[in-house]
Design a protein around this motif. Structure first.
Motif, mmCIF file in Angstrom:
data_model
loop_
_atom_site.group_PDB
_atom_site.id
_atom_site.type_symbol
_atom_site.label_atom_id
_atom_site.label_comp_id
_atom_site.label_asym_id
_atom_site.label_seq_id
_atom_site.Cartn_x
_atom_site.Cartn_y
_atom_site.Cartn_z
ATOM 1 N N TYR A 47 1.914 7.357 15.445
ATOM 2 C CA TYR A 47 0.699 6.743 14.920
ATOM 3 C C TYR A 47 -0.262 6.480 16.070
ATOM 4 C CZ TYR A 47 -2.200 4.135 11.688
ATOM 5 O OH TYR A 47 -3.229 3.734 10.880
ATOM 6 N N VAL A 59 8.563 -3.143 8.612
ATOM 7 C CA VAL A 59 7.261 -3.629 8.139
ATOM 8 C C VAL A 59 7.402 -4.206 6.727
ATOM 9 C CG1 VAL A 59 5.807 -2.130 9.554
ATOM 10 C CG2 VAL A 59 6.656 -1.285 7.363
ATOM 11 N N THR A 75 5.820 -4.250 3.513
ATOM 12 C CA THR A 75 4.771 -3.610 2.718
ATOM 13 C C THR A 75 4.345 -4.480 1.529
ATOM 14 O OG1 THR A 75 6.508 -2.402 1.566
ATOM 15 C CG2 THR A 75 5.378 -1.238 3.341
ATOM 16 N N ILE A 134 -2.367 -5.392 2.963
ATOM 17 C CA ILE A 134 -3.735 -5.627 2.498
ATOM 18 C C ILE A 134 -4.190 -4.302 1.896
ATOM 19 C CG2 ILE A 134 -6.068 -6.294 3.154
ATOM 20 C CD1 ILE A 134 -4.899 -7.680 5.603
ATOM 21 N N CYS A 135 -4.216 -4.266 0.556
ATOM 22 C CA CYS A 135 -4.326 -2.968 -0.126
ATOM 23 C C CYS A 135 -5.773 -2.512 -0.303
ATOM 24 C CB CYS A 135 -3.673 -3.044 -1.501
ATOM 25 S SG CYS A 135 -1.911 -3.367 -1.428
ATOM 26 N N ASP A 136 -6.018 -1.249 0.056
ATOM 27 C CA ASP A 136 -7.268 -0.585 -0.307
ATOM 28 C C ASP A 136 -7.126 0.014 -1.699
ATOM 29 O OD1 ASP A 136 -8.381 -1.085 2.146
ATOM 30 O OD2 ASP A 136 -8.089 0.947 2.934
ATOM 31 N N THR A 183 9.755 11.610 5.778
ATOM 32 C CA THR A 183 8.431 11.051 6.069
ATOM 33 C C THR A 183 7.721 11.876 7.132
ATOM 34 O OG1 THR A 183 7.179 9.025 6.461
ATOM 35 C CG2 THR A 183 9.140 9.300 7.781
ATOM 36 N N PRO A 192 0.676 -5.271 9.363
ATOM 37 C CA PRO A 192 0.897 -5.537 10.776
ATOM 38 C C PRO A 192 2.274 -5.031 11.193
ATOM 39 C CG PRO A 192 1.143 -7.555 9.507
ATOM 40 C CD PRO A 192 0.756 -6.485 8.533
ATOM 41 N N VAL A 193 2.400 -4.658 12.468
ATOM 42 C CA VAL A 193 3.690 -4.231 13.008
ATOM 43 C C VAL A 193 4.135 -5.290 14.005
ATOM 44 C CG1 VAL A 193 4.934 -2.447 14.271
ATOM 45 C CG2 VAL A 193 3.040 -1.813 12.779
ATOM 46 N N GLU A 243 -1.369 -2.750 14.068
ATOM 47 C CA GLU A 243 -1.564 -2.721 12.625
ATOM 48 C C GLU A 243 -1.711 -1.253 12.229
ATOM 49 O OE1 GLU A 243 -4.435 -5.471 10.154
ATOM 50 O OE2 GLU A 243 -5.550 -4.167 11.504
ATOM 51 N N ILE A 244 -1.051 -0.839 11.173
ATOM 52 C CA ILE A 244 -1.128 0.573 10.782
ATOM 53 C C ILE A 244 -1.447 0.711 9.298
ATOM 54 C CG2 ILE A 244 0.427 1.383 12.612
ATOM 55 C CD1 ILE A 244 2.689 1.449 10.637
ATOM 56 N N LEU A 264 -0.636 2.532 5.857
ATOM 57 C CA LEU A 264 0.538 3.171 5.259
ATOM 58 C C LEU A 264 0.271 3.492 3.801
ATOM 59 C CD1 LEU A 264 3.507 0.906 6.474
ATOM 60 C CD2 LEU A 264 2.962 3.200 7.284
ATOM 61 N N GLU A 314 2.584 3.796 0.358
ATOM 62 C CA GLU A 314 3.924 3.541 -0.168
ATOM 63 C C GLU A 314 3.968 3.941 -1.634
ATOM 64 O OE1 GLU A 314 5.089 -0.586 -1.081
ATOM 65 O OE2 GLU A 314 6.894 -0.223 0.105
ATOM 66 N N LEU A 353 7.342 6.393 1.934
ATOM 67 C CA LEU A 353 6.527 5.570 2.833
ATOM 68 C C LEU A 353 6.073 6.478 3.973
ATOM 69 C CD1 LEU A 353 5.534 2.632 3.414
ATOM 70 C CD2 LEU A 353 7.512 2.383 4.903
ATOM 71 N N PHE A 410 2.893 7.322 7.103
ATOM 72 C CA PHE A 410 1.749 6.885 7.913
ATOM 73 C C PHE A 410 0.440 7.335 7.267
ATOM 74 C CE2 PHE A 410 4.064 7.096 12.322
ATOM 75 C CZ PHE A 410 4.499 5.789 12.167
#
Lengths: 151, 361
Positions: free
Chosen positions: B55, B94, B96, B100-102, B197, B231-232, B247-248, B250, B252, B275, B277
């Motif tokens: 990532y 992480v 999930t 914080i969902c888009d 993945t 966040p990681v 922070e990445i 993802l 899922e 899951l 990236f």
């Protein structure tokens, strides 16, 4: 004990904020902030990979998802405080700045630095999250199920 | 057997110089910057990060530029770079659930608590070419409405409350790592998920599609699909506590599959998990289907001999860098090999012709 716990939580919060901050933004804020103290390296900045893990089904046993780039370093101020940084990406100057902030936050300059660097970073981050959340909210949908015709 | 050849240095150097020139294209056209690729070819960047298994959007964008948009070549560059990075450690798994969902949709519950959020999706577009994009465009702006931050609990949790879905048992077991130890079969689910993945999107999609079409019947619902930031967090030994190191983004996907029960399990729903990236929805859904299909043994299902039930077949062919390496090496000089085959064929022909002659006489 409670005080130590609280200090740890506060440090976790600023370290996390610095790790996620944009290198350009942190650099700009620190340029504006007061002068940077002298320091010696305990660990020079080093870029590496961290294996990110997930959980099966989101909640089950862990598995390895893939790596992310991280840069870390550690330094000691002349006054003795030790600063650590683990920041996302490969920017060594960014890691150095983050470690300096971490160290200076343990000195009497903490409240200055909070006001001039951490608070603006935090506010900008919150604003970005809020903007995305507002855009997401505009795409919230209500589905209706239609009655199927019988013929 | 491959026997090395020597020579050709000048031709090789010149070929690479020409490659650089071709990469640049018509110099009258402005050059693409890495940041432009990162921002405007984001889904390509995401794919390179997912299958490159690293990532870092800037590196992935650079790899895409260098590879002239050949994504498998870009993934190769990232994999090669990855091997040069010292391994600092591993993150905590992480969470999930706290994403914080888009985007967050469910195909099983229309009134999902926390709501269905479409996000920046190609769904429901008409797939008509938009010629406005070919002209100099203005900067589009998305609508915004006031959002209260609401929890978005997992859809599968609702089913789990009634015991209707197979439970995922949490553990802190150290998972195997295919980047550190050679693959071994039978692989466990953790190893399968790691391979899937980072597997080739096209291959994993094809495998998933085969299960839907009947090669190992597996007709799931997308219980939930979510895309957003997490966040990681990593335990820092010298500090004695864990901090967020970044922070990445993802994607899922949790699928819900009908399951009639087996000798060991009661009738209930079962799960497939994806899951990946970045915003990589097709891949995450595919991964979930293939994950579920490969779980036949653990769930006491019959092996009907479908390709997507064969973990060794799936996992040893899902990696596009391994596949490319083996496939493309056959175009490199094999002169000695071929020479010996040529002589063999000539001898066999001569023998065959001699015996025809004898028979005719």
């Amino acid at each position: 004990m409670a005080k130590a716990e609280q200090e740890k939580t506060e440090r976790q919060a600023w370290m996390g904020l610095l790790a996620k901050s944009s290198p350009a933004r942190l650099a700009a804020l620190m340029d504006k902030a007061s002068d940077v103290p002298d320091f010696t390296w305990l660990r020079v900045p080093e870029a590496g990979g961290v294996m990110v893990r997930g959980r099966m089904g989101g909640t089950g046993a862990p598995f390895n998802l893939g790596e992310m780039t991280v840069t870390r370093c550690a330094l000691r101020l002349e006054s003795g405080e030790v600063g650590h940084a683990y920041v996302q990406g490969r920017d060594k100057a960014h890691a150095q700045r983050a470690a300096l902030v971490d160290a200076m936050m343990q000195t009497d300059r903490a409240s200055d630095l909070r006001a001039s660097v951490l608070d603006p970073l935090e506010a900008e981050r919150e604003a970005q999250i809020a903007t995305r959340a507002a855009k997401a909210a505009a795409t919230k949908v209500d589905f209706f199920t239609m009655v199927r015709g019988e013929d | 057997m491959y026997v090395a050849v020597k020579g050709g240095e000048r031709a090789i150097d010149n070929a690479h110089e020409w490659l650089a020139e071709e990469r640049r294209g018509d110099p009258a056209v402005p050059e693409l910057s890495v940041t432009q690729i990162r921002e405007q070819m984001k889904l390509a960047v995401n794919r390179v990060m997912a299958e490159g298994s690293l990532y870092d959007p800037d590196l992935a964008a650079l790899a895409i530029k260098q590879s002239r948009g050949d994504l498998i070549e870009a993934i190769f560059l990232i994999r090669a770079y990855r091997t040069t990075l010292p391994r600092i450690g591993h993150s905590e798994p992480v969470d999930t659930g706290a994403m914080i969902c888009d985007r967050r949709v469910s195909a099983t519950f229309k009134d999902a608590p926390g709501g269905q959020v479409l996000g920046p999706t190609f769904d429901y577009t008409h797939r008509l070419l938009d010629f406005k994009l070919a002209a100099e465009g203005e900067t589009p702006r998305a609508q915004e409405v006031d959002a209260e931050r609401k929890e978005t609990p997992r859809i599968t949790e609702f089913l789990n409350r009634d015991g209707l879905i197979q439970e995922e048992t949490p553990s802190d077991e150290t998972p195997p790592d295919m980047t550190r130890a050679p693959m071994e079969y039978p692989a466990n689910r953790a190893l399968r998920l790691q391979a899937l993945t980072r597997g080739d999107e096209g291959f994993v999609l094809g495998m998933a599609y085969s299960t839907q079409r009947g090669y190992g019947r597996n007709h799931p619902f997308v219980g939930e699909l979510r895309i957003g930031k997490v966040p990681v967090e990593m335990e820092i030994a010298e500090l004695g506590f864990s901090v967020e190191i970044g922070e990445i983004d993802l994607t899922e996907c949790e699928t819900v599959n009908q399951f009639a029960g087996s000798k060991t399990e009661p009738p209930q729903f079962t799960r497939g998990y994806g899951l990946v990236f970045g915003q990589t929805e097709r891949k995450a859904i595919s991964m979930a289907l293939v994950d579920r299909s490969l779980r036949w043994e653990e769930l006491g299902e019959d092996n009907v001999g479908a390709p997507a039930q064969d973990e060794e077949f799936v996992l040893s062919h899902s990696d596009n860098i391994q596949a490319t390496g083996f496939l493309e090496h056959i175009k490199l000089p094999h002169y000695v090999d071929f020479q010996s085959e040529l002589e063999l064929v000539r001898r066999m022909r001569a023998e065959a012709q001699a015996s025809y002659k004898e028979a005719a006489e």
